[in-house]
Enzyme design. Sequence first.
Site, PDB file in Angstrom:
ATOM      1  N   HIS A 195      -4.563  -9.785  14.454  1.00  0.00           N
ATOM      2  CA  HIS A 195      -3.122  -9.771  14.642  1.00  0.00           C
ATOM      3  C   HIS A 195      -2.790  -9.454  16.086  1.00  0.00           C
ATOM      4  CE1 HIS A 195      -4.691  -5.952  13.183  1.00  0.00           C
ATOM      5  NE2 HIS A 195      -4.732  -6.456  11.976  1.00  0.00           N
ATOM      6  N   ARG A 231      -2.950  -0.738  13.590  1.00  0.00           N
ATOM      7  CA  ARG A 231      -4.421  -0.766  13.558  1.00  0.00           C
ATOM      8  C   ARG A 231      -4.876  -2.143  14.017  1.00  0.00           C
ATOM      9  NH1 ARG A 231      -3.082   2.260   8.941  1.00  0.00           N
ATOM     10  NH2 ARG A 231      -3.749   4.430   9.128  1.00  0.00           N
ATOM     11  N   GLU A 246      -9.464  -3.211   5.267  1.00  0.00           N
ATOM     12  CA  GLU A 246      -9.166  -2.284   4.174  1.00  0.00           C
ATOM     13  C   GLU A 246      -8.064  -2.852   3.288  1.00  0.00           C
ATOM     14  OE1 GLU A 246     -10.804   0.567   3.387  1.00  0.00           O
ATOM     15  OE2 GLU A 246     -12.175   0.095   5.021  1.00  0.00           O
ATOM     16  N   ASP A 306      -5.572  -5.984   7.371  1.00  0.00           N
ATOM     17  CA  ASP A 306      -6.875  -5.677   7.958  1.00  0.00           C
ATOM     18  C   ASP A 306      -7.919  -5.665   6.841  1.00  0.00           C
ATOM     19  OD1 ASP A 306      -6.352  -3.318   6.601  1.00  0.00           O
ATOM     20  OD2 ASP A 306      -5.989  -2.134   8.409  1.00  0.00           O
ATOM     21  N   TYR A 325       1.945  -3.778  13.426  1.00  0.00           N
ATOM     22  CA  TYR A 325       0.866  -3.033  12.780  1.00  0.00           C
ATOM     23  C   TYR A 325       0.024  -2.308  13.815  1.00  0.00           C
ATOM     24  CZ  TYR A 325      -2.666  -1.987   9.260  1.00  0.00           C
ATOM     25  OH  TYR A 325      -3.514  -1.339   8.391  1.00  0.00           O
ATOM     26  N   GLU A 346       0.815  -1.226   0.000  1.00  0.00           N
ATOM     27  CA  GLU A 346       0.000   0.000   0.000  1.00  0.00           C
ATOM     28  C   GLU A 346       0.843   1.268   0.000  1.00  0.00           C
ATOM     29  OE1 GLU A 346      -3.317   0.388   2.755  1.00  0.00           O
ATOM     30  OE2 GLU A 346      -3.405  -1.790   2.867  1.00  0.00           O
ATOM     31  N   ASP A 353      -1.971  -4.133   3.624  1.00  0.00           N
ATOM     32  CA  ASP A 353      -2.036  -4.190   5.091  1.00  0.00           C
ATOM     33  C   ASP A 353      -2.921  -5.331   5.606  1.00  0.00           C
ATOM     34  OD1 ASP A 353      -0.339  -2.073   5.247  1.00  0.00           O
ATOM     35  OD2 ASP A 353      -1.859  -0.578   5.723  1.00  0.00           O
TER      36      ASP A 353
END
Length: 673
Positions: A341, A299, A88, A86, A297, A8, A84
Amino acid sequence: MKNLVIVESPSKSKTIEKYLGKDFEVVSSKGHIRDLAIKGKDGLGVDVENDFTPTYSVSKDKKDVVKDLKARAKKVDQVYLATDPDREGEAISWHLAQVLGLDVDDINRVVFNEITKDAVLGAFDHPRTINMGLVKSQETRRILDRIIGFKLSKLLKNKIKSKSAGRVQSVALKLIVDREKEIKAFIPEEYWTLDAVFNKEGKEFNASLSKISGKKAELKNEADAKKAYEACLGEFEVTNVKKQVRKKDPKLPFITSTLQQEASTKLGFSAKRTMSIAQRLYEGIELKNSTEGLITYMRTDSTRLSDVFVKAANEKIQEEFGKEYLGNYKVKNDENSQDAHEGIRPTNIANTPEEVKDYLSAEQYKLYKMIYARALASLMAPAKTNTVAVTLSQNKYDFTANGTQLAFDGYLAVYSAYESSKDVLLPELDESEKMPAKELKSNQHFTEPPLRYSEARLIKQMEEEGIGRPSTYSMIIDTIQVRGYVSLDKSTETSKTKVFFPTEQGELTTEKLDQYFNDIINVKYTAQMENELDGIADGVTDNVKSLRDFYERFEPLVSHAYDNMEKMEPEKVGEVCPECGNELVYRVGRFGKFISCSTFPECKYTRKMEQPEKEKPEPSGKMCPDCGAELLKRKSRYGNYFLGCSNFPKCKHIENIEGEEAPKFKRRKAAKK
C-alpha cells in the site's frame, strides 16, 4: 439484499457502516479469532511429521464473538471480509472464512488503505478473493515463532530461569547486549584539536585545523598540539575561498519504522505509543460533520503516494507557496518493501492540522501534524543554501571555516519544526588576504564508545538489518522489556533520551543463545527468514520446504543444548530455613521474586521479599474534570506515572502523562453470585 461486513476493530465499524448505508451491517472480529492450538507433540499445535500441518482453535476470549458472527452470517445474503490490508489482516480474513464456512474462492475480500467514504465505496466496487500467498506467509511465520518460542522458552526456563525466547526478540536483545559489550571493552584514545578565532571588520568567525602538509590533521597528544600551536602563532593567509549552492532534498513520506523513529526523537513517544495514536487516527476521528480516518494505514514499508493525493497536494503547494516550491516527486521503495500500500499520509489534504486540532487530543494533534508536514514536504522542492568554505593557512597548517546561508527554504517552509537550518555567516574574504588569529586554542579530547540503542536507533538498526517487519517493532521492544531482559533508562541525569541497558538475565540469555543457537539466533539468518516469508507471499518459495529446512537445522541444536547446557542453581540468600535448617534461595514466581527453601518441594517454607517503600502521590496542580478534586501524580505497579483523582475510589478518573506509557490496570473479575 442484506450484507454483513467484518472488520478487525470495533472503533472503525460505525464509520464504515455510515458510508455503506442501511443494507450493510458492519461488525468487528476484534482482531484474531483463532490461533495455533496448544496440543499435540510438545504442545506446538503443529504436526511436524505431516508437513507441519497446523491445528487451530478459537481463542477463549473470542468464543462469544465467533458465536455472534456465525449467527449474523446466517441471516444475510453476502459476507464481506474487510480486515486490515496486510498479512495479518489477510490471515484473519482466511480464519473468518474457515470458521463461518465461506468459500475461500468467493470474491468477498475488500481492501482499503484509508477509511474515507470514497476509498471504502471504491473498495466495495472491486472485491477480490483471499490472497492465499499472504495467508501462507503469515501461517509460516506463526509456525516458526511457535516452534522457536515454545522450544527455546522451555529450555531456557528449565536451565537458566529465563522467561522466553523468540525468533526476532532474541536477535533484538542480542543487538543490545553486543552493543553493551562493545561499550565495556572500549578503550578511550586521546586526541587534540586546534581552533582559531578570526575577526574581520568586527565580524568574528571560527576555523578549525583540518590538514597538515596536505594530509588530515591528527594531533594524538599534547606534544603534537603544542607543536601545531607554536607553528600557527604568526599571520594566516586565505589560500582558498570556495562558494557553491547546495541542495537538500526532502525526506520521503513516513513508513512505519521512520514514523516510530521520528516520533521518538522529535515528540518523545515510545514506539508502542506512536502506533496506538496512529491506529486511532487511521480508524476514524469525529469531526464537525462526519467521522473519518485522518491518515492512511500505518503499517507499511512503502513510500508510494497515490496520484490523487499527489495532485491535490501539488495544487495546495502551488496555491499556498508558489510554483517554485513544487518538487519532482519520485517513488523510491526499499528493496525489502512489500509495497502492499502507500506511505503514511493524510487522507485529505484539506484536513490541515489546525482545521482538525479541536477534535484531537494533544498527542493525536502532535503526531498528525508531523505526518501531514512530512507528506506535504516530500512533494516540495529541495531547500538551497549558499555555502562558503574558506581555507586559512600558515606553515602548511590549514584551517577551515564554513559558512552557510539559506537561499531558498523549499520543503523547509512546512518541515522546519522537525529539521533545523541555522545560518552561519562569514565576512567577505578574498584569496591571498592575510590576517592574524585573534585567539588560538588547543583542546584535549578522548574518543567515545558507540552509543547505546535508543528506541529510534534500535528500530533503525533492525530495519537496516532486515530483522522483523515494521508492524512488529513496537511489540518486540515491548516484549524484551516485559521479560526483564532490558531496561530503558537515561544514561545520565542530564540525558534527554532514554537508552536500553541489558539486565543480568538479558546478558545471560544472550550468552547461552550465542553458545548453543548461534546458527539460528543471529542477524543474517533472521533476515534470510524474512526474505523467505516474502517469497512465500509472492508464491516463489515453498512454505513446507522452508519449514523443513529450518527444523532440520534447529532440532539438533535443541537436543544438544538440553544435554550440555549447565543448569543454573538458584541464588542463595545467605540464611538458613527456619523450619528445616537448609539453605534459603531466591526464586521467581508468577507474582515476582520471593524467598524459598532450597529443598522445595520437601520443605515448603516461603516468604515474601521486603518491598521498597511505596512512592507517595504528588500534587499536580490540575483539577479533575469529573469531580473537581485535585489530580495527583501516582506511580502504577508497572512503574509508569499517571494522573489519578485524589477522590479515588469514589472518582476513578485517570489521565496519562505526556512521555509516559498510558496507565495499565488489570480489571478485577466480578465475583460469581
